[in-house]
Design a protein around this motif. Structure first.
Motif, PDB file in Angstrom:
ATOM      1  N   ASN A   1       5.103  20.092   7.023  1.00 50.44           N
ATOM      2  CA  ASN A   1       3.793  19.804   7.197  1.00 50.44           C
ATOM      3  C   ASN A   1       3.588  19.457   8.624  1.00 50.44           C
ATOM      4  O   ASN A   1       2.520  18.547   8.914  1.00 50.44           O
ATOM      5  CB  ASN A   1       3.543  18.623   6.149  1.00 50.44           C
ATOM      6  N   TYR A   2       4.590  19.405   9.548  1.00 53.68           N
ATOM      7  CA  TYR A   2       4.454  19.065  10.817  1.00 53.68           C
ATOM      8  C   TYR A   2       4.933  20.404  11.551  1.00 53.68           C
ATOM      9  O   TYR A   2       5.777  21.091  11.136  1.00 53.68           O
ATOM     10  CB  TYR A   2       5.323  17.926  11.156  1.00 53.68           C
ATOM     11  N   ARG A   3       4.572  20.409  12.872  1.00 59.96           N
ATOM     12  CA  ARG A   3       5.131  21.646  13.534  1.00 59.96           C
ATOM     13  C   ARG A   3       6.721  21.152  13.995  1.00 59.96           C
ATOM     14  O   ARG A   3       6.960  20.285  14.248  1.00 59.96           O
ATOM     15  CB  ARG A   3       4.476  21.664  14.763  1.00 59.96           C
ATOM     16  N   THR A   4       7.571  22.551  13.951  1.00 63.83           N
ATOM     17  CA  THR A   4       8.898  22.107  14.318  1.00 63.83           C
ATOM     18  C   THR A   4       8.976  22.994  15.734  1.00 63.83           C
ATOM     19  O   THR A   4       8.541  24.083  15.672  1.00 63.83           O
ATOM     20  CB  THR A   4       9.922  22.800  13.260  1.00 63.83           C
TER      21      THR A   4
ATOM     22  N   THR B   1      -3.617  18.243  26.089  1.00 63.57           N
ATOM     23  CA  THR B   1      -4.947  17.980  25.249  1.00 63.57           C
ATOM     24  C   THR B   1      -6.017  18.191  26.299  1.00 63.57           C
ATOM     25  O   THR B   1      -7.018  18.702  25.940  1.00 63.57           O
ATOM     26  CB  THR B   1      -5.132  16.478  24.934  1.00 63.57           C
TER      27      THR B   1
ATOM     28  N   ARG C   1       3.002   5.159  12.619  1.00 61.60           N
ATOM     29  CA  ARG C   1       2.103   5.474  11.445  1.00 61.60           C
ATOM     30  C   ARG C   1       0.878   6.345  12.140  1.00 61.60           C
ATOM     31  O   ARG C   1       0.470   7.116  11.151  1.00 61.60           O
ATOM     32  CB  ARG C   1       1.623   3.946  11.069  1.00 61.60           C
ATOM     33  N   ASP C   2       0.426   6.263  13.269  1.00 64.31           N
ATOM     34  CA  ASP C   2      -0.865   7.037  13.478  1.00 64.31           C
ATOM     35  C   ASP C   2      -0.674   8.334  13.683  1.00 64.31           C
ATOM     36  O   ASP C   2      -1.457   9.266  13.291  1.00 64.31           O
ATOM     37  CB  ASP C   2      -1.341   6.662  14.873  1.00 64.31           C
TER      38      ASP C   2
ATOM     39  N   GLU D   1       0.845  -1.276  -0.046  1.00 64.18           N
ATOM     40  CA  GLU D   1      -0.058  -0.043  -0.014  1.00 64.18           C
ATOM     41  C   GLU D   1       0.843   1.339   0.054  1.00 64.18           C
ATOM     42  O   GLU D   1       0.353   2.424  -0.522  1.00 64.18           O
ATOM     43  CB  GLU D   1      -0.886   0.158   1.288  1.00 64.18           C
ATOM     44  N   VAL D   2       1.950   1.108   0.732  1.00 62.97           N
ATOM     45  CA  VAL D   2       2.773   2.460   0.802  1.00 62.97           C
ATOM     46  C   VAL D   2       3.656   2.531  -0.576  1.00 62.97           C
ATOM     47  O   VAL D   2       3.804   3.628  -0.945  1.00 62.97           O
ATOM     48  CB  VAL D   2       3.662   2.204   2.281  1.00 62.97           C
TER      49      VAL D   2
ATOM     50  N   ARG E   1       7.608   7.276   5.076  1.00 65.50           N
ATOM     51  CA  ARG E   1       6.311   6.238   5.314  1.00 65.50           C
ATOM     52  C   ARG E   1       6.770   4.686   4.921  1.00 65.50           C
ATOM     53  O   ARG E   1       6.076   3.770   5.551  1.00 65.50           O
ATOM     54  CB  ARG E   1       5.259   6.735   4.528  1.00 65.50           C
TER      55      ARG E   1
ATOM     56  N   PRO F   1       1.628   4.667  -3.706  1.00 69.90           N
ATOM     57  CA  PRO F   1       1.769   6.163  -4.046  1.00 69.90           C
ATOM     58  C   PRO F   1       3.327   6.734  -4.692  1.00 69.90           C
ATOM     59  O   PRO F   1       3.266   7.512  -5.430  1.00 69.90           O
ATOM     60  CB  PRO F   1       1.733   6.938  -2.910  1.00 69.90           C
TER      61      PRO F   1
ATOM     62  N   PRO G   1       1.191  10.736   8.954  1.00 65.82           N
ATOM     63  CA  PRO G   1       0.478  10.013   7.986  1.00 65.82           C
ATOM     64  C   PRO G   1       1.244  10.763   6.591  1.00 65.82           C
ATOM     65  O   PRO G   1       1.135  10.012   5.518  1.00 65.82           O
ATOM     66  CB  PRO G   1      -1.035  10.619   7.816  1.00 65.82           C
ATOM     67  N   GLN G   2       1.927  11.756   6.789  1.00 66.17           N
ATOM     68  CA  GLN G   2       2.864  12.301   5.544  1.00 66.17           C
ATOM     69  C   GLN G   2       4.215  12.138   5.535  1.00 66.17           C
ATOM     70  O   GLN G   2       4.882  11.899   6.658  1.00 66.17           O
ATOM     71  CB  GLN G   2       2.408  13.566   5.412  1.00 66.17           C
ATOM     72  N   ASP G   3       4.853  11.823   4.518  1.00 70.67           N
ATOM     73  CA  ASP G   3       6.429  12.155   4.658  1.00 70.67           C
ATOM     74  C   ASP G   3       6.944  13.360   5.086  1.00 70.67           C
ATOM     75  O   ASP G   3       6.119  14.485   4.990  1.00 70.67           O
ATOM     76  CB  ASP G   3       7.146  11.911   3.245  1.00 70.67           C
TER      77      ASP G   3
ATOM     78  N   THR H   1      10.134  21.766   9.054  1.00 71.31           N
ATOM     79  CA  THR H   1       9.267  20.933   8.558  1.00 71.31           C
ATOM     80  C   THR H   1       7.997  21.987   8.186  1.00 71.31           C
ATOM     81  O   THR H   1       7.621  22.734   8.800  1.00 71.31           O
ATOM     82  CB  THR H   1       8.624  19.776   9.288  1.00 71.31           C
TER      83      THR H   1
END
Lengths: 539, 292
Positions: A258-261, A512, A353-354, A184-185, A231, A188, A357-359, A256
């Motif tokens: 797409n994620y917080r640095t 949270t 994985r959870d 699956e990985v 991934r 893409p 989700p993105q590289d 990064t």
């Protein structure tokens, strides 16, 4: 005249050097990458669109089972692939590792010269690589062998494929063990027309060359896409993995997109007993920060301008700065033309994985602000303190120690550590503010909400440690071995509570909970506002 | 119960309160959408400051806001304009705080001056050509190469995303630009869905991750929907939003531009005066409600 100028020169140097010493403190320990299990390391050198990526990871199995598959944007030429030595990673890691610095308080009653102090360096990392292995073959599965090289002890294939099942079958037929879920990985990457860089070890060649471990592999290619595929690596690992990324860029920090640095905690005063357990301390601090930021952030551990513009390459230095030769080894080829454009960034990612989700997608920013992950120790003054100033100093010192302890609790969540208890008792008589006192008392906590959140944090901490230990117990290295037993004890104490908690509740960290409460309040407020507004308009 | 208390607060006239000016404040607050924007953007900044570790940037925020307000005041004095426009300047400055990154205070000053300056210089038929914040960010990046956009800085906290969207929708309803924001988001979402899920075959959480990005939503609700710089005609506005979405997609996937949406809006801003020339619409006024 000459004498005067020499004198002036001396005057100019002395105050500066003294200030620098006092400011730097003394580097005493560092937390190496080897503390973290399942840790890979990558060096990315970026010069515009030209990327040089050196990869190393902690593969611990048999070399004959080793294989690595990396998606790459182009078909690499033989000259673009090199095998490097482990010391490169050791040097990069040692230079940028989180560090502990030590200051010595001066005795206010008997001022004297600074004590002699020692400089300990303890840096060990063992990089190598991932996955499962095999050989080559041919069949019409839509897989094309674009190129085939032998570089050092590695057999390298560059594959392109039309569909993932074809590639999977091809790899399996050729003896590569592909983990379930890889298909699956792979899909893409195939669709995005990426090539696959497949590596396995030529055992004969390895023995010939005389290496008993897997050396890092370096690839160079041109691409405008500044990213790192993570991934594929998640397919064969269920738990969390640590990845340390060192980047050398021309402009400034890498972050990064797409994620917080997030910056790691830094410049915090911590109790002196941490000196002997600094490795364990940093592990716990990282774990707590990782939970607090929701497990999906990337952490900045080091950022420094290492160009010729900047004479101070580190402050204090955890190890000698990375040399020009090492930079060239890593792929920096602009040292002669533009030696004033070199920026070092170290990012630490703990991914699963959870939460990822993105590289990882990066950007090179013009931000040249320095950052280092540094913790500070203050050794109390020695000798008699019977003068007036000495008494005042003692009072202040005790208060500072109480604060240090509170900091330690805040950073790591440690409050059942026996050493923590001893230290706490030693300073119990001190006047501290009520907030700090509540932090010092682990059991009778006046704030039930915070306590439950912290408890969850602690139990989570211990469970992950247990999992990690079962995977690999040998790599639990620490700066001092005597403290390991205590930490282990600590783990088993909390293990019982961990088992009683359901895994779902563990996930909730204190931040949270706060988000939920604040979010609900704000949502209620806004809802009210909106309803009020609409009703008013109607009327 | 809360609701009733609030309605009572809104209808201050029903109380026999002394006619002090401060008590009529609530009415003004809700008649001007800029107040909503001010509240929303400030709360995002506070969120970032307290919960996202932006504390080291405090001097940059102060510099940005201060410079923007001073520039606005000077410019207003120059053109003998309306001093109440400080609200717009404050909003633009907050927008800069939220999207604009640099490590030098001088670049902050430049960014703020360009942002506010564009409002007074780059005008066409009573409208700004560029969204001021957008113009300030892009031109500073192009001129100095010392500034950048940090798309990852917001993270993917769902509660924050919900809060942002809620406030965003409120404001868009108020300035009647909801369709622009939704059309842009919808079009971009569709293209990304087609690419990442249908074509490449990534898992669904890949897609969710992309659309819970604070930067994208902030852009959709607070920048592209700026009532003063979007085309005046409603239908044209929607087509224009699709165009911005397509350009964003192209910049993102073919040129790997970070903060693609901000760049796309910059390039599409040139279209607004042309579109307005051919398709007439109502000129937007912040005090439209009051005038009616």
């Amino acid at each position: 005249m000459k004498k005067i100028s020499i004198l002036l020169l001396l005057c100019a140097i002395f105050p500066i050097s003294e200030k620098v010493l006092a400011f730097c403190g003394f580097y005493v320990a560092q937390a190496g990458v080897n503390l973290f299990n399942e840790s890979s390391q990558v060096i990315i050198v970026k010069d515009g669109t030209k990327m040089t990526v050196t990869m190393a990871n902690d593969y611990k199995g048999d070399a004959k089972d080793f294989a690595m598959v990396v998606p790459v944007p182009v078909v690499l030429q033989k000259d673009d692939i090199r095998v490097k030595e482990n010391y490169l990673f050791e040097r990069f890691s040692a230079y940028s590792a989180p560090r502990l610095t030590e200051y010595y308080d001066e005795n206010p009653c008997y001022p004297r010269e600074m004590e002699e102090r020692s400089l300990k360096v303890s840096a060990t990392e063992k990089p190598s690589a991932t996955k499962a292995g095999g050989s080559t073959g041919k069949k019409d599965l839509g897989v094309k062998v674009e190129a085939q090289y032998q570089v050092g002890e590695y057999d390298i294939l560059i594959l392109s494929a039309n569909e993932s099942s074809g590639l999977e079958t091809w790899l399996t037929q050729n003896g590569y063990k592909i983990p379930a879920g890889a298909k699956e990985v792979l899909e893409p990457y195939i669709k995005a027309k990426l090539k696959f860089f497949v590596v396995k070890v030529d055992l004969k060649k390895q023995t010939e060359l005389g290496y008993s471990y897997l050396r890092p592999i370096q690839i160079a290619y041109k691409s405008a896409n500044y990213m790192l595929p993570i991934r594929l690596g998640m397919a064969n690992s269920k738990g969390v993995q640590d990845l340390v990324i060192y980047t050398i860029t021309k402009q400034g920090r890498t972050e990064t997109t797409n994620y917080r640095t997030v910056r790691m905690s830094t410049d915090t005063d911590i109790p002196t007993f941490v000196k002997s357990i600094f490795g364990e301390f940093y592990k716990a601090a990282f774990q707590k920060k990782w939970l607090k930021e929701g497990k999906n952030a990337v952490f900045l551990e080091y950022a420094w301008d290492i160009s010729t513009n900047n004479s101070m390459k580190c402050d204090p230095c955890a190890s000698p700065p990375v040399s020009n030769n090492e930079l060239i080894e890593a792929g920096v080829d602009w040292l002669n033309n533009e030696p004033n454009r070199l920026f070092f960034t170290r990012l630490h990612v703990r991914y699963d994985r959870d939460h990822f989700p993105q590289d990882l997608a990066f950007q090179e920013t013009p931000n040249k602000e320095r950052f280092q992950c540094r913790y500070v120790l203050h050794q109390p003054a020695r000798g008699g303190l019977d003068c007036e100033a000495g008494k005042k100093y003692q009072q202040e010192r005790l208060q500072r120690q109480a604060k240090e302890l509170a900091n330690l609790y805040e950073l790591t969540g440690w409050n059942t550590n026996p050493q923590f208890e001893t230290y706490r008792k030693a300073i119990e008589g001190v006047e501290v503010s009520s907030v700090e006192k509540s932090r010092l008392l682990p059991v009778k906590d006046p704030n039930p909400f915070r306590l439950s959140a912290e408890r969850k944090m602690l139990t989570k901490d211990s469970t992950s440690k247990i999992v990690v230990a079962s995977k690999d117990s040998t790599s639990q290295t620490a700066v001092a071995s005597d403290s390991n037993s205590q930490v282990a004890e600590n783990d088993t104490n909390t293990q019982e509570t961990a088992n009683t908690e359901t895994p779902k509740t563990e996930a909730a960290s204190s931040s949270t909970s706060w988000f939920t409460i604040i979010g609900t309040l704000i949502a209620a407020f806004l809802g009210t506002l909106a309803a009020g507004f609409l009703l008013r308009k109607k009327s | 119960m809360w609701i009733f208390v609030f309605i009572d607060l809104l209808n201050t006239n029903s109380y026999n309160m002394p006619q002090i000016k401060t008590f009529s404040l609530p009415q003004n607050i809700f008649s001007d959408a800029r107040h909503f924007q001010l509240i929303a953007l400030s709360s995002f900044l506070l969120y970032g400051y307290f919960l996202l570790d932006w504390k080291t940037d405090i001097f940059k925020y102060i510099t940005l806001i201060f410079t923007a307000l001073v520039t606005q005041m000077i410019a207003v004095y120059w053109v003998k304009g309306d001093y109440s426009s400080w609200k717009s300047a404050f909003i633009s400055a907050l927008g800069l705080c939220l999207l604009f990154k640099t490590d030098s205070l001088w670049i902050c000053v430049l960014g703020a001056v360009l942002t506010i300056g564009s409002k007074f210089i780059l005008r066409y038929k009573g409208k700004h050509i560029f969204n001021p914040t957008n113009f300030g960010i892009i031109i500073t990046i192009l001129l100095t190469n010392e500034a950048y956009i940090s798309p990852g800085q917001w993270g993917n906290n769902l509660i924050f995303i919900g809060f942002l969207s809620l406030l965003g929708v409120q404001i868009l309803l108020k300035v009647s630009r909801i369709e622009t924001g939704l059309v842009f988001l919808g079009a971009f979402l569709l293209m990304e869905f087609a690419r990442n899920i249908l074509w490449l075959g990534w898992d669904f959480d890949f897609f969710i991750h992309q659309f819970t990005s604070g930067t994208l939503l902030l852009f959709s609700f607070f920048m592209i929907t700026d009532p003063v710089t979007t085309p005046s005609n409603r239908t044209v506005r929607m087509i224009w939003a699709v165009f911005v979405a397509v350009l964003t997609y192209i910049l993102l996937h073919f040129y790997f531009v970070n903060g693609a949406a901000v760049w796309a809006l910059f390039f599409c801003s040139f279209l607004t005066p042309i579109l307005d020339r051919f398709c007439k619409g109502d000129l937007f006024h912040w005090h439209a409600d009051l005038r009616r």
